[in-house]
Design a protein around this motif. Structure first.
Motif, PDB file in Angstrom:
ATOM      1  N   ARG A  96       0.831  -1.214   0.000  1.00 48.69           N
ATOM      2  CA  ARG A  96       0.000   0.000   0.000  1.00 48.69           C
ATOM      3  C   ARG A  96       0.865   1.262   0.000  1.00 48.69           C
ATOM      4  O   ARG A  96       0.415   2.330   0.394  1.00 48.69           O
ATOM      5  N   CYS A  97       2.117   1.135  -0.452  1.00 44.96           N
ATOM      6  CA  CYS A  97       3.042   2.281  -0.407  1.00 44.96           C
ATOM      7  C   CYS A  97       2.872   3.220  -1.589  1.00 44.96           C
ATOM      8  O   CYS A  97       3.396   4.340  -1.580  1.00 44.96           O
ATOM      9  N   TRP A 146      -1.320  -0.073   7.109  1.00 42.44           N
ATOM     10  CA  TRP A 146      -0.655   1.233   7.044  1.00 42.44           C
ATOM     11  C   TRP A 146      -1.402   2.308   7.844  1.00 42.44           C
ATOM     12  O   TRP A 146      -0.882   3.400   8.061  1.00 42.44           O
ATOM     13  N   CYS A 178       4.548   7.383   1.837  1.00 42.84           N
ATOM     14  CA  CYS A 178       4.084   6.026   1.526  1.00 42.84           C
ATOM     15  C   CYS A 178       2.814   5.696   2.298  1.00 42.84           C
ATOM     16  O   CYS A 178       2.401   4.537   2.347  1.00 42.84           O
ATOM     17  N   SER A 179       2.206   6.722   2.942  1.00 45.22           N
ATOM     18  CA  SER A 179       0.892   6.656   3.600  1.00 45.22           C
ATOM     19  C   SER A 179       0.884   6.178   5.041  1.00 45.22           C
ATOM     20  O   SER A 179      -0.151   6.282   5.706  1.00 45.22           O
TER      21      SER A 179
ATOM     22  N   ASN B 308       0.715  12.512  -1.619  1.00 44.42           N
ATOM     23  CA  ASN B 308       1.727  11.454  -1.605  1.00 44.42           C
ATOM     24  C   ASN B 308       1.500  10.479  -2.766  1.00 44.42           C
ATOM     25  O   ASN B 308       0.689  10.721  -3.657  1.00 44.42           O
ATOM     26  N   TRP B 309       2.264   9.369  -2.752  1.00 45.86           N
ATOM     27  CA  TRP B 309       2.237   8.438  -3.888  1.00 45.86           C
ATOM     28  C   TRP B 309       0.888   7.752  -4.035  1.00 45.86           C
ATOM     29  O   TRP B 309       0.614   7.158  -5.074  1.00 45.86           O
ATOM     30  N   ASN B 310       0.069   7.797  -3.008  1.00 47.43           N
ATOM     31  CA  ASN B 310      -1.288   7.253  -3.126  1.00 47.43           C
ATOM     32  C   ASN B 310      -2.320   8.340  -3.397  1.00 47.43           C
ATOM     33  O   ASN B 310      -3.528   8.067  -3.363  1.00 47.43           O
ATOM     34  N   ILE B 312      -3.023  10.858  -1.521  1.00 48.24           N
ATOM     35  CA  ILE B 312      -3.575  11.414  -0.283  1.00 48.24           C
ATOM     36  C   ILE B 312      -2.942  12.785  -0.032  1.00 48.24           C
ATOM     37  O   ILE B 312      -1.719  12.945  -0.166  1.00 48.24           O
ATOM     38  N   VAL B 314      -1.203  15.335   1.951  1.00 45.83           N
ATOM     39  CA  VAL B 314      -0.385  15.196   3.166  1.00 45.83           C
ATOM     40  C   VAL B 314       0.113  16.540   3.694  1.00 45.83           C
ATOM     41  O   VAL B 314       0.615  16.621   4.813  1.00 45.83           O
TER      42      VAL B 314
END
Lengths: 324, 324
Positions: A96-97, A146, A178-179, B308-310, B312, B314
């Motif tokens: 989930r990163c 996460w 990476c959450s 971020n990479w997802n 989200i 931040v």
């Protein structure tokens, strides 16, 4: 420096603390909260060893170094993380990163030639694989590992609190790249935490054994902690078990000098890695007793030369007198 | 900001100056010498127009924008620079800027799929092609066009001195990333120079005509000045001829607000582009009269959100009260 002039200036703060939490060096504000980001990955990986998951899944130095890593996404990093996941019967879709291109330019070009990056190439994929292995060993949910309220992250938070002596409260919690959660902690607490990490001082026997194993794994396989040409890798290649060092995003470094029982934490105010590296190298040179060859090998990290696209030397990075 | 805390801090200086060299805004030290790097590419490209080379070789807006550009190495940038060189009978081997991977991640991946980058992908290749065209028009040596003592660079130096009113001496000269000389100039002089660039005020008729043509070319073809998703491109797409803006390495921006006769120069001390962009956007918002739609469109550049990479959210970038 560019030519004979200062082109850009970085400011920051550094704490060097012993395992009794006594401050040995404080430059700048070492009491303000700092997000350590990936610089505490070794603490985030601790339970993987301490809870027996590493033994249960047969992890060696490479897997443990990857769990502590911000790796460059080079082929052997990717293979190693995939192997960690395979040992718990998962594939990369469990990560989930998020996805980013490999930090390594050569690895990115190689990935582009044949496809596109996956979550395995994310510099945090080893840490996430470690969290999944811990979730598996703890027999808890593996989908939301996460999230801040997941048992894995709650246990990790308790570990960081134990090492740093800081209270990780909601008002200092934010979301990492990476959450996973990242908690802001004063540099002096981070340095104290890494003094314990380096020495085992004040830890339970099981915890002291686990940190020794993680330190040894990183010292034996430093390429897996970062990658080709990277600061953390090259410094640990140079010093072996004498120096543990780990970068975090936004100009953070944490480290340990086990033979002196000291921990180091630093932050470049503006988040620049180039300055943070030079500061860390200068701090190592200031505290460790070095023979001439080792001092000479460390020198290019304290005072790097800068070259342009034609290889012409155009400038240099210098640390100021306060560190020398 | 990350979550509710300040994660990193950038400091810097900004000068806004009119074409009479009167200072309208000064934040920080605007008298210390600053290497403008690529932020003065439009001044470095001026003689290409003024000396008639652009007309002689049939250059349109795209070629002139490329001569002023720090481009992302996307396919149309590369094709455009190759076309400039072809017009003087040269191929890319004449470029002395060195080779780097395209700034654009997508372009870099595409290059990796079929081969390796060339000097055409260097963000400065349009400027270098412009220097070669000028050398050709001046009928001087074309091999060493990048050296400080070459006629092309000596003439370019005189142009920058004329605009900025600064003396470009040996002790403030260094080597840029692409090997041409870069001279450190105080921000107030750079801002005064760009007030002239934006207004033509105090320039000879030929020079005023040349800057108007370069400004128009950049406003008409802003994608060629930078590239997809880049600040300079998007700001000039938004404002057309109302704003000229150009980035330089190490956190520098120069710009002009022609309708107000103002020039802008700023430097983020630590060299961070993310801060320099937010500062430039805030300065534009502070001086230009904007309708609601334009102000809303500019807002995300003054206060960018960080994801971020997802995907989200931040954190965010904020400029301090001193600019608002």
């Amino acid at each position: 420096m560019r030519g004979s002039l200062v082109e850009s200036r970085h400011r920051g703060a550094v704490a060097v603390v012993d395992a009794e939490r006594a401050t040995v060096l404080a430059v700048g504000d070492v009491t303000a909260p700092v997000f350590p980001r990936s610089a505490v990955k070794a603490l985030q990986a601790l339970l993987l060893v301490e809870e027996g998951a590493a033994d249960r899944f047969g992890f060696g130095d490479e897997e443990l170094a990857l769990a502590c890593a911000s790796h460059s996404g080079e082929p052997a990093h990717v293979v190693g993380v995939e192997r960690m996941l395979a040992k718990i019967g998962l594939d990369p879709s469990a990560l989930r990163c998020g996805v980013h291109w490999p930090i390594s330019q050569a690895a990115a070009a190689a990935v582009a030639r044949t496809g596109a990056p996956s979550a395995l190439h994310n510099n945090c994929s080893g840490k996430h694989a470690g969290f999944l292995c811990l979730a598996c060993a703890m027999d808890v949910d593996r989908a939301d590992y996460w999230r801040p309220d997941h048992p894995v992250q709650r246990h990790v938070r308790a570990v960081i609190e134990d090492f740093t002596g800081a209270v990780l409260a909601q008002d200092t919690c934010a979301i990492d790249g990476c959450s996973v959660p990242t908690w802001a902690v004063p540099l002096k607490n981070l340095a104290g935490g890494f003094a314990k990490f380096g020495s085992g001082h004040g830890l339970t026997p099981a915890r002291a054994k686990a940190v020794a194993r993680l330190r040894r794994a990183c010292a034996e396989k430093p390429w897996f902690v970062a990658g080709t040409g990277r600061f953390c890798t090259e410094i640990m290649q140079l010093f072996g078990q004498r120096v543990f060092v780990k970068t975090g995003a936004e100009g953070v470094y944490c480290g340990a000098l086990p033979e002196l029982g000291l921990g180091i934490a630093l932050k470049c105010d503006d988040g620049a890695a180039r300055a943070a590296q030079a500061i860390m190298a200068a701090v190592i040179a200031r505290f460790l007793l070095l023979d001439d060859a080792t001092r000479a090998a460390l020198e290019p990290y304290i005072h790097p030369s800068l070259h342009n696209w034609n290889g012409i030397e155009v400038g240099a990075i210098r640390v100021t007198d306060v560190l020398e």
